[in-house]
Design a protein around this motif. Sequence first.
Motif, PDB file in Angstrom:
ATOM      1  N   MET A  89       1.079   3.926  -3.186  1.00 28.74           N
ATOM      2  CA  MET A  89       0.699   5.536  -2.786  1.00 28.74           C
ATOM      3  C   MET A  89       1.843   6.404  -2.997  1.00 28.74           C
ATOM      4  O   MET A  89       1.718   7.266  -3.502  1.00 28.74           O
ATOM      5  N   MET A 121       1.148  10.105  -3.470  1.00 30.66           N
ATOM      6  CA  MET A 121       0.476  10.523  -2.405  1.00 30.66           C
ATOM      7  C   MET A 121       1.568  10.717  -1.328  1.00 30.66           C
ATOM      8  O   MET A 121       1.354  11.514  -0.196  1.00 30.66           O
ATOM      9  N   LEU A 156      -4.481   4.381   4.642  1.00 32.35           N
ATOM     10  CA  LEU A 156      -5.958   4.546   3.925  1.00 32.35           C
ATOM     11  C   LEU A 156      -6.635   5.698   3.864  1.00 32.35           C
ATOM     12  O   LEU A 156      -7.166   6.388   3.184  1.00 32.35           O
ATOM     13  N   LEU A 181      -4.992   7.929   1.642  1.00 32.73           N
ATOM     14  CA  LEU A 181      -5.493   7.673   0.337  1.00 32.73           C
ATOM     15  C   LEU A 181      -6.757   8.071  -0.040  1.00 32.73           C
ATOM     16  O   LEU A 181      -6.975   8.638  -0.897  1.00 32.73           O
ATOM     17  N   LEU A 238       0.726  -1.052   0.028  1.00 33.72           N
ATOM     18  CA  LEU A 238      -0.068   0.028   0.073  1.00 33.72           C
ATOM     19  C   LEU A 238       0.993   1.310   0.127  1.00 33.72           C
ATOM     20  O   LEU A 238       0.620   2.176  -0.840  1.00 33.72           O
ATOM     21  N   LEU A 277      -8.013  10.834  -3.439  1.00 32.88           N
ATOM     22  CA  LEU A 277      -8.574   9.995  -4.150  1.00 32.88           C
ATOM     23  C   LEU A 277      -8.644  10.928  -5.672  1.00 32.88           C
ATOM     24  O   LEU A 277      -8.524  10.175  -6.412  1.00 32.88           O
ATOM     25  N   MET A 332      -4.247   1.329  -9.856  1.00 34.65           N
ATOM     26  CA  MET A 332      -4.385   2.953  -9.434  1.00 34.65           C
ATOM     27  C   MET A 332      -4.086   3.713 -10.730  1.00 34.65           C
ATOM     28  O   MET A 332      -4.053   4.881 -10.434  1.00 34.65           O
ATOM     29  N   VAL A 387      -6.074   9.759  -8.228  1.00 37.77           N
ATOM     30  CA  VAL A 387      -5.973   8.271  -8.647  1.00 37.77           C
ATOM     31  C   VAL A 387      -6.895   8.172  -9.652  1.00 37.77           C
ATOM     32  O   VAL A 387      -8.015   8.626 -10.128  1.00 37.77           O
TER      33      VAL A 387
END
Length: 272
Positions: free
Chosen positions: A72, A77, A130, A133, A68, A137, A268, A140
């Motif tokens: 990201m 991110m 998360l 994330l 993850l 968004l 993604m 993405v």
Amino acid sequence: MGLQEFFQRYFVDPIKYNQGYNPVNTLVYAIILGIAVLLLYRFLKRLGVKVDERFFVALMPYIFLGPLMRAMTDVGMLPRTYLTVSPGGYFVIAAFAIASLLVVWRHVGTGEKLYPLYRDVGFLLVGGLLFILIINLDKVNFRWEYFKYFIPSLLVAEAFIWTLSRKFELIRNNRLLFYTHFYDATTTFVGIQFFGYWEQHVLARTLIDLTGTAAVMYLEKLIILLPIVWILDVEMKDEDPDLINFVKLAMFILGFGPGTRNLLITLMGVGR
């Protein structure tokens, strides 16, 4: 070539310029991994932590944390540094996992409370990522068509392992490892074959270039896994079962982690 130039060429530049792995850093990282597995095993023994199903379940959030974080990072991110991409990212996640285990162990010891509490700390860390994330968004661009290729490929691959497991005891006794690494092979196959990605690892990249297809990843997985599990289950059957379990746990992570990273990166919409 001086030592600084050697280190720059084979270790720094591949990370800095996203060049993938080369024979030199692959060998060094493999040696470091082997030493790390033995040291971590001795660390767990000193703590009195059993490498069993409870520990495996408790460790799952930390195993998911690495892929993850990498996805990201690639999508923008998180800052791209030596500590957020491989192999540095793996050391960071390992440090979090070890530190969390040590803190929980100091508070509750090695009783039944250790495993669920350790798992929950891992979920908190995953939850933090998360949250980042979710609030980002807009960065993405999900490729939902990915599943059109991934799901059928995965079903065929895992059905093949299921068939082999019915005929061969060695595969049946280690089917989780084979299922996991065929999942990893599937994410590589789909990413390269249908979305234009490229393989970073030396051996796999060479095999793909020689055969012209990323489907060779499945054969590579079988060729690598079969002798390893045979050594663990047959040649080392009288060794400490905790050591065998920990080596298999490390093998599981080496399949699940990269596979999930590949899946997330492609899904993604991270650039090739």
